[in-house]
Design an enzyme around this catalytic site. Sequence first.
Site, PDB file in Angstrom:
ATOM      1  N   GLU A 153      49.308   6.003 -17.176  1.00  0.00           N
ATOM      2  CA  GLU A 153      50.426   5.312 -17.829  1.00  0.00           C
ATOM      3  C   GLU A 153      51.749   5.803 -17.271  1.00  0.00           C
ATOM      4  OE1 GLU A 153      53.588   4.564 -20.749  1.00  0.00           O
ATOM      5  OE2 GLU A 153      52.830   6.502 -20.115  1.00  0.00           O
TER       6      GLU A 153
ATOM      7  N   ASP B 269      46.605  10.338 -19.268  1.00  0.00           N
ATOM      8  CA  ASP B 269      47.266  11.147 -18.241  1.00  0.00           C
ATOM      9  C   ASP B 269      48.523  11.819 -18.790  1.00  0.00           C
ATOM     10  OD1 ASP B 269      48.452   8.516 -18.444  1.00  0.00           O
ATOM     11  OD2 ASP B 269      49.642   9.017 -16.678  1.00  0.00           O
TER      12      ASP B 269
HETATM   13 ZN   LIG Z   1      53.365   8.662 -23.148  1.00  0.00          ZN
END
Ligand SMILES: [Zn+2]
Length: 382
Positions: free
Chosen positions: A141, A80
């Site tokens: 993340e 992401d």
């Molecule tokens: Zn990163």
Amino acid sequence: MKLNSKRLLDTFVQLVQIDSESFTEKKIQEFVSKELKKIGCRVMVDKAGSKFDTNARGNVLGFLPGTVASQPFVLVAHLDTVRPGRGVKPQVKKDCVTSDGTTILGADDKAGVAIILEVLRVLQEQKIPHPPVEVLFTLCEERGMYGSKNLDYRKLKGREGLILDNEEVGELLIQGPRVNDIKVEVIGLAAHAGVCPEKGISALEVAAYALSHIKLGRIDKETVANFGVVQGGQVTNIVMDRCTLLGEARSLSDRKLDIQTAQMKRAFEQAVKHFTRRIDGRVCKPKINFSVSTRYAAVCVSKSHPIVSSVLAAAKRLHLPLRLASSGGGCDANVLSGLGFTLPNLGVGVRDCHTVKEKLILKEFYAAFELVLSTVTAYRKK
Ligand SMILES: [Zn+2]
């Protein structure tokens, strides 16, 4: 080993043009799954996506069988990006890649993803003897590490390797703090502030008294603490009966973090004592609800850990200066460390990430690729 810099860069350019802001990683999850299969990996997608609100199915796990006997080497990057990350138009210049200035570039962490894919391709194509390699591409993340927190980690056999999610290639992060999230509810006693303030206990004063007895900011080299949110009160003529404080404490040392957190709690307990008094003949005391939850574990890889030595040795072979460092922030490495993984975090040549000025320095990007390839190739663990 030959570096196919054009293919590595092409992969990167292709990846950054796939929109994948956190929670919308479906397309890139499918893309990297396909690429891993093309390379010859067994691919598994776990069900992490069903545990939080993303359109993707899950984290992508890729398994490349080894040609020499060893425990697997684990390589991790996240899929992401932060916002604004849609419609990225990469501008490839002589020595770097940027966006067109209206979006981020997404080199965080697609530079890591591209390097991992290219390392696997080269191992296969050039028939370089290598240990089994296990790849983990995580979701989400950037917005709380939800991918790694919901990872079906037992599917991975290896427990050590590298995360590629740091900026400068010359830096290997081996330490990161554990973070405690702290929530304090202070309950005082309401009273009319104009008519009978002596019948009230101000929750704000209780909190202020406690805070004046807590060391905040930088506590020592390894430890910091902060209250960043205060909420309470409604009107000026009522003694505030309730306020909530949100804070955190971080430390590279678990012991120091426990001490700091306990000290913060004690200060509030002492404030309760200080503000306890008789009102209309009965003992009134403020109440405190002090709750602590661990956001993620610390990363603490010893300088002499074989993984660290092998990255340092690879850097030496490639004449790359590499320093060991600690980070004040958290990433997948912290979550995975809490699950028993040892994953130092290597830089991949990114600058100014999380801004529209984000940039990938090509020289560093290629160097990171060589460093990873060399480390993986040399890795042996019985
Ligand atoms: Zn990163």
